[in-house]
Motif scaffolding. Structure first.
Motif, short mmCIF file in Angstrom:
data_model
loop_
_atom_site.label_atom_id
_atom_site.label_comp_id
_atom_site.label_asym_id
_atom_site.label_seq_id
_atom_site.Cartn_x
_atom_site.Cartn_y
_atom_site.Cartn_z
N ARG A 192 -6.32 11.94 -12.37
CA ARG A 192 -7.12 12.00 -11.15
C ARG A 192 -6.00 11.42 -10.15
NH1 ARG A 192 -9.51 7.41 -8.77
NH2 ARG A 192 -10.93 8.02 -7.11
N ALA A 193 -5.01 10.73 -10.07
CA ALA A 193 -4.24 9.95 -8.92
C ALA A 193 -3.47 11.15 -8.80
CB ALA A 193 -3.70 8.86 -9.69
N LYS A 194 -2.85 11.87 -9.79
CA LYS A 194 -1.82 13.21 -9.55
C LYS A 194 -2.73 14.11 -8.44
CE LYS A 194 1.13 12.55 -13.41
NZ LYS A 194 1.64 13.20 -14.73
N ALA A 195 -4.05 14.41 -9.09
CA ALA A 195 -4.98 15.41 -8.06
C ALA A 195 -4.81 14.93 -6.85
CB ALA A 195 -5.92 15.79 -8.77
N ILE A 196 -5.18 13.79 -6.53
CA ILE A 196 -5.42 13.13 -5.03
C ILE A 196 -4.10 13.14 -4.39
CG2 ILE A 196 -5.79 11.14 -3.71
CD1 ILE A 196 -7.91 10.43 -6.01
N LYS A 197 -3.07 12.99 -5.07
CA LYS A 197 -1.70 12.68 -4.23
C LYS A 197 -1.11 14.23 -4.01
CE LYS A 197 3.35 11.69 -5.20
NZ LYS A 197 4.09 11.15 -6.32
N ARG A 198 -1.61 15.32 -4.84
CA ARG A 198 -1.05 16.61 -4.63
C ARG A 198 -2.07 17.11 -3.19
NH1 ARG A 198 -1.55 17.23 -10.25
NH2 ARG A 198 0.69 17.49 -11.18
N THR A 199 -3.21 16.67 -3.24
CA THR A 199 -3.98 17.24 -1.98
C THR A 199 -3.63 16.60 -0.63
OG1 THR A 199 -5.74 15.53 -2.44
CG2 THR A 199 -6.15 17.77 -3.54
N MET A 200 -2.90 15.63 -0.77
CA MET A 200 -2.38 14.82 0.45
C MET A 200 -1.24 15.03 0.85
SD MET A 200 -4.50 11.11 -0.31
CE MET A 200 -3.64 10.30 1.20
N TYR A 201 -0.44 15.79 0.02
CA TYR A 201 0.94 15.83 0.16
C TYR A 201 1.34 16.32 1.67
CZ TYR A 201 5.88 16.90 -0.56
OH TYR A 201 7.18 17.28 -0.70
N GLY A 202 2.15 15.55 2.30
CA GLY A 202 2.92 16.04 3.37
C GLY A 202 1.78 15.63 4.75
N ARG A 203 0.53 15.12 4.40
CA ARG A 203 -0.35 14.83 5.50
C ARG A 203 -0.97 13.53 5.61
NH1 ARG A 203 -4.34 20.12 3.72
NH2 ARG A 203 -3.85 18.81 1.67
N ALA A 204 -0.52 12.53 4.68
CA ALA A 204 -1.09 11.08 4.76
C ALA A 204 -0.10 10.46 4.13
CB ALA A 204 -2.47 11.10 3.76
N ASN A 205 -0.24 8.87 4.40
CA ASN A 205 0.65 8.01 3.92
C ASN A 205 0.27 7.26 2.76
OD1 ASN A 205 -1.02 6.33 4.93
ND2 ASN A 205 0.00 6.00 6.87
N LEU A 206 0.91 6.26 2.19
CA LEU A 206 0.73 5.65 1.11
C LEU A 206 -0.68 4.89 1.31
CD1 LEU A 206 1.63 4.88 -1.94
CD2 LEU A 206 2.81 3.04 -0.59
N ASP A 207 -0.58 4.17 2.40
CA ASP A 207 -2.16 3.41 2.61
C ASP A 207 -3.35 4.23 2.38
OD1 ASP A 207 -0.39 1.42 3.45
OD2 ASP A 207 -0.38 2.01 5.69
N LEU A 208 -3.39 5.60 2.91
CA LEU A 208 -4.82 6.48 2.54
C LEU A 208 -4.52 6.48 1.16
CD1 LEU A 208 -7.05 7.83 3.61
CD2 LEU A 208 -5.58 9.71 4.22
N LEU A 209 -3.64 7.04 0.41
CA LEU A 209 -3.48 7.41 -0.98
C LEU A 209 -4.15 6.03 -1.79
CD1 LEU A 209 -2.67 9.04 -3.26
CD2 LEU A 209 -0.52 8.11 -3.13
N ARG A 210 -3.58 5.04 -1.49
CA ARG A 210 -4.28 3.85 -2.08
C ARG A 210 -5.55 3.77 -2.02
NH1 ARG A 210 -5.13 -1.45 -1.03
NH2 ARG A 210 -4.74 -3.23 -2.70
N LYS A 211 -6.05 3.75 -0.70
CA LYS A 211 -7.72 3.62 -0.55
C LYS A 211 -8.13 4.79 -1.21
CE LYS A 211 -7.24 1.39 3.95
NZ LYS A 211 -7.51 1.61 5.27
N ARG A 212 -7.79 5.99 -1.42
CA ARG A 212 -8.67 7.20 -2.01
C ARG A 212 -8.51 6.73 -3.80
NH1 ARG A 212 -7.49 13.10 -0.49
NH2 ARG A 212 -9.10 13.11 -1.80
N ILE A 213 -7.48 6.30 -4.12
CA ILE A 213 -7.45 6.18 -5.78
C ILE A 213 -8.37 5.03 -5.93
CG2 ILE A 213 -5.96 5.12 -7.33
CD1 ILE A 213 -3.53 6.66 -5.93
N LEU A 214 -8.51 3.88 -5.11
CA LEU A 214 -9.35 2.61 -5.19
C LEU A 214 -10.80 2.91 -5.22
CD1 LEU A 214 -7.10 -0.22 -4.15
CD2 LEU A 214 -7.29 0.59 -6.47
N ALA A 215 -10.85 4.10 -4.10
CA ALA A 215 -12.32 4.14 -4.03
C ALA A 215 -13.16 4.91 -5.14
CB ALA A 215 -12.38 5.42 -2.86
N ARG A 216 -14.22 4.57 -5.24
CA ARG A 216 -15.12 5.28 -6.44
C ARG A 216 -16.09 6.30 -6.02
NH1 ARG A 216 -15.52 1.90 -10.97
NH2 ARG A 216 -15.01 -0.27 -10.71
N THR A 217 -15.76 7.26 -6.54
CA THR A 217 -16.54 8.59 -6.36
C THR A 217 -17.44 9.07 -7.28
OG1 THR A 217 -14.81 9.74 -7.63
CG2 THR A 217 -14.29 9.48 -5.24
#
Length: 217
Positions: A192-217
């Motif tokens: 799941r973390a890898k999938a989120i990272k790929r969708t954000m590649y080149g368009r967001a920073n580490l802070d947003l990545l951290r929030k998306r990974i910690l957020a419950r979906t």
């Protein structure tokens, strides 16, 4: 695909496992009648380069060296032997071995039985694979030592090499075959973390990545 050369991949009397399979455009098989006349009766060209050109025009994707090797068996002979049936595809045999015996179709079971009867090495390999499948599905990790010892005493280089690698991690493998715990949840989180990272590649920073990974979906 019809070929201009006679399809005889194995010499007469060879102990091979055969079956009805689709034609492979990279092998010189399945002639038409004209191809048998050209080679079998001494009519026409036996030049490998010329025959390769004709085959290429009909869709053959192999190399000239394959054609030369194929023609070599006919040097000095006027008659071409009748083509034999083609062997089963390895992926089909692998699937039959990996499938639970009670889930095999009758036709597949008969084909696998024929192959095992003709190849003692493959017959023993099938038994080892199925024994390991039982250990894995029924959590019989205590049987792993006996399974490895039996393989190490057998004359199957590929499986013996596998046993050497498994010896290095035998405790972990035994636990995996015995305990009810699974690393599936951890692997799922990583995926799941890898999938989120790929969708954000080149368009967001580490802070947003951290929030998306910690957020419950």
């Amino acid at each position: 695909m019809q070929k201009r050369l006679d399809g005889f991949r194995y010499p007469p009397g060879a102990e091979n496992v055969y079956g009805n399979q689709n034609c492979n455009p990279n092998t010189v098989t399945h002639p038409d009648q004209q191809g048998q006349v050209r080679l079998g009766c001494g009519v026409g060209s036996r030049d490998a380069a010329a025959l390769f050109s004709e085959l290429a025009e009909q869709g053959y994707r192999g190399g000239m060296l394959t054609v030369r090797r194929f023609l070599h068996q006919f040097r000095g002979h006027r008659h071409v032997p009748q083509p034999g049936p083609r062997p089963f595809k390895p992926r089909h045999v692998t699937r039959w071995i990996m499938t639970r015996p009670d889930r095999l179709k009758d036709a597949d079971r008969a084909c696998l039985r024929q192959i095992r009867d003709r190849c003692p090495e493959l017959d023993r390999t099938t038994e080892y694979v199925r024994a390991f499948a039982v250990m894995m599905t029924e959590r019989q990790g205590s049987e792993l030592e006996h399974w490895l010892t039996t393989i190490e005493s057998d004359d199957l280089p590929a499986l013996r090499s596998l046993a050497v690698g498994m010896r290095r991690d035998q405790d972990a493998i035994t636990n995996g075959l015995t305990l009810p715990y699974s690393s599936g949840a951890v692997e799922g989180a990583v995926t799941r973390a890898k999938a989120i990272k790929r969708t954000m590649y080149g368009r967001a920073n580490l802070d947003l990545l951290r929030k998306r990974i910690l957020a419950r979906t």
